[in-house]
Design a protein around this motif. Structure first.
Motif, PDB file in Angstrom:
ATOM      1  N   GLU A  66      27.407  35.090  29.000  1.00  0.00           N
ATOM      2  CA  GLU A  66      26.966  35.120  30.403  1.00  0.00           C
ATOM      3  C   GLU A  66      27.103  33.783  31.125  1.00  0.00           C
ATOM      4  O   GLU A  66      27.626  33.740  32.244  1.00  0.00           O
ATOM      5  CB  GLU A  66      25.534  35.640  30.522  1.00  0.00           C
ATOM      6  N   PRO A  67      26.693  32.634  30.555  1.00  0.00           N
ATOM      7  CA  PRO A  67      26.740  31.384  31.316  1.00  0.00           C
ATOM      8  C   PRO A  67      28.088  30.648  31.287  1.00  0.00           C
ATOM      9  O   PRO A  67      28.252  29.646  31.980  1.00  0.00           O
ATOM     10  CB  PRO A  67      25.668  30.528  30.639  1.00  0.00           C
ATOM     11  N   LEU A  68      29.043  31.135  30.501  1.00  0.00           N
ATOM     12  CA  LEU A  68      30.299  30.414  30.338  1.00  0.00           C
ATOM     13  C   LEU A  68      31.171  30.505  31.594  1.00  0.00           C
ATOM     14  O   LEU A  68      31.440  31.611  32.073  1.00  0.00           O
ATOM     15  CB  LEU A  68      31.081  30.962  29.140  1.00  0.00           C
ATOM     16  N   PRO A  69      31.655  29.376  32.101  1.00  0.00           N
ATOM     17  CA  PRO A  69      32.505  29.404  33.300  1.00  0.00           C
ATOM     18  C   PRO A  69      33.716  30.324  33.169  1.00  0.00           C
ATOM     19  O   PRO A  69      34.067  31.026  34.120  1.00  0.00           O
ATOM     20  CB  PRO A  69      32.920  27.946  33.476  1.00  0.00           C
ATOM     21  N   VAL A  70      34.358  30.371  31.984  1.00  0.00           N
ATOM     22  CA  VAL A  70      35.524  31.238  31.822  1.00  0.00           C
ATOM     23  C   VAL A  70      35.123  32.702  31.932  1.00  0.00           C
ATOM     24  O   VAL A  70      35.864  33.524  32.485  1.00  0.00           O
ATOM     25  CB  VAL A  70      36.276  30.948  30.505  1.00  0.00           C
ATOM     26  N   ASN A  71      33.950  33.072  31.431  1.00  0.00           N
ATOM     27  CA  ASN A  71      33.474  34.447  31.548  1.00  0.00           C
ATOM     28  C   ASN A  71      33.057  34.751  32.988  1.00  0.00           C
ATOM     29  O   ASN A  71      33.342  35.834  33.497  1.00  0.00           O
ATOM     30  CB  ASN A  71      32.317  34.729  30.586  1.00  0.00           C
ATOM     31  N   ILE A  72      32.405  33.815  33.637  1.00  0.00           N
ATOM     32  CA  ILE A  72      31.997  34.010  35.037  1.00  0.00           C
ATOM     33  C   ILE A  72      33.235  34.251  35.904  1.00  0.00           C
ATOM     34  O   ILE A  72      33.269  35.170  36.726  1.00  0.00           O
ATOM     35  CB  ILE A  72      31.171  32.815  35.541  1.00  0.00           C
ATOM     36  N   ALA A  73      34.294  33.462  35.684  1.00  0.00           N
ATOM     37  CA  ALA A  73      35.537  33.633  36.445  1.00  0.00           C
ATOM     38  C   ALA A  73      36.184  34.985  36.142  1.00  0.00           C
ATOM     39  O   ALA A  73      36.653  35.686  37.053  1.00  0.00           O
ATOM     40  CB  ALA A  73      36.502  32.500  36.130  1.00  0.00           C
ATOM     41  N   TRP A  74      36.182  35.380  34.857  1.00  0.00           N
ATOM     42  CA  TRP A  74      36.772  36.669  34.474  1.00  0.00           C
ATOM     43  C   TRP A  74      35.984  37.815  35.087  1.00  0.00           C
ATOM     44  O   TRP A  74      36.565  38.776  35.603  1.00  0.00           O
ATOM     45  CB  TRP A  74      36.827  36.793  32.953  1.00  0.00           C
ATOM     46  N   GLN A  75      34.664  37.735  35.039  1.00  0.00           N
ATOM     47  CA  GLN A  75      33.841  38.804  35.607  1.00  0.00           C
ATOM     48  C   GLN A  75      34.019  38.906  37.120  1.00  0.00           C
ATOM     49  O   GLN A  75      34.003  40.004  37.682  1.00  0.00           O
ATOM     50  CB  GLN A  75      32.368  38.612  35.228  1.00  0.00           C
ATOM     51  N   ALA A  76      34.218  37.787  37.788  1.00  0.00           N
ATOM     52  CA  ALA A  76      34.489  37.824  39.229  1.00  0.00           C
ATOM     53  C   ALA A  76      35.819  38.531  39.484  1.00  0.00           C
ATOM     54  O   ALA A  76      35.937  39.336  40.418  1.00  0.00           O
ATOM     55  CB  ALA A  76      34.502  36.412  39.805  1.00  0.00           C
ATOM     56  N   ARG A  77      36.797  38.235  38.646  1.00  0.00           N
ATOM     57  CA  ARG A  77      38.100  38.910  38.771  1.00  0.00           C
ATOM     58  C   ARG A  77      37.951  40.405  38.524  1.00  0.00           C
ATOM     59  O   ARG A  77      38.512  41.230  39.249  1.00  0.00           O
ATOM     60  CB  ARG A  77      39.082  38.293  37.772  1.00  0.00           C
ATOM     61  N   MET A  78      37.198  40.785  37.497  1.00  0.00           N
ATOM     62  CA  MET A  78      36.994  42.194  37.178  1.00  0.00           C
ATOM     63  C   MET A  78      36.200  42.905  38.279  1.00  0.00           C
ATOM     64  O   MET A  78      36.461  44.072  38.579  1.00  0.00           O
ATOM     65  CB  MET A  78      36.285  42.362  35.831  1.00  0.00           C
ATOM     66  N   ALA A  79      35.255  42.225  38.888  1.00  0.00           N
ATOM     67  CA  ALA A  79      34.444  42.842  39.952  1.00  0.00           C
ATOM     68  C   ALA A  79      35.316  43.304  41.108  1.00  0.00           C
ATOM     69  O   ALA A  79      34.981  44.274  41.787  1.00  0.00           O
ATOM     70  CB  ALA A  79      33.380  41.863  40.442  1.00  0.00           C
ATOM     71  N   ASP A  80      36.456  42.632  41.312  1.00  0.00           N
ATOM     72  CA  ASP A  80      37.390  43.025  42.358  1.00  0.00           C
ATOM     73  C   ASP A  80      38.193  44.265  41.973  1.00  0.00           C
ATOM     74  O   ASP A  80      38.764  44.930  42.829  1.00  0.00           O
ATOM     75  CB  ASP A  80      38.341  41.852  42.650  1.00  0.00           C
TER      76      ASP A  80
END
Length: 103
Positions: A66-80
């Motif tokens: 959850e707190p990892l920047p690479v995961n946060i960026a991936w989840q933002a991409r997936m949210a789109d």
């Protein structure tokens, strides 16, 4: 433990979703493995996505990623791309599909 999940991709974003998964960042796959995942497969039927992952501790996996920047960026991409996203919050630990039958 085996964990099955269900998410949905937006009908107009299926191709982009599949393209994104041809290029998952190595930093993310490394973090997923480091968090105890030994396998993760995603199947698609129309817009329904079914995930099956093997991990040591699903709640621990979510907490680690959850707190990892690479995961946060991936989840933002997936949210789109997704109508129903994978929940990486503490509440997401209750998202796995219940086992109905097993051989």
């Amino acid at each position: 433990m085996r964990v099955a999940l269900h998410t949905t991709v937006r009908a107009d974003r299926v191709e982009a979703y599949e393209e994104a998964h041809r290029h998952v960042p190595e930093e993310l796959t490394g973090a997923i493995r480091a968090a105890g995942v030994t396998s993760w497969t995603i199947w698609r039927s129309g817009t329904d996505l079914f995930h099956l992952l093997e991990c040591d501790d699903y709640a621990g996996l979510l907490a680690a990623l959850e707190p990892l920047p690479v995961n946060i960026a991936w989840q933002a991409r997936m949210a789109d791309l997704l109508d129903t996203v994978h929940d990486y919050s503490a509440d997401g630990a209750s998202a796995p599909l219940p086992v109905v039958w097993e051989l």
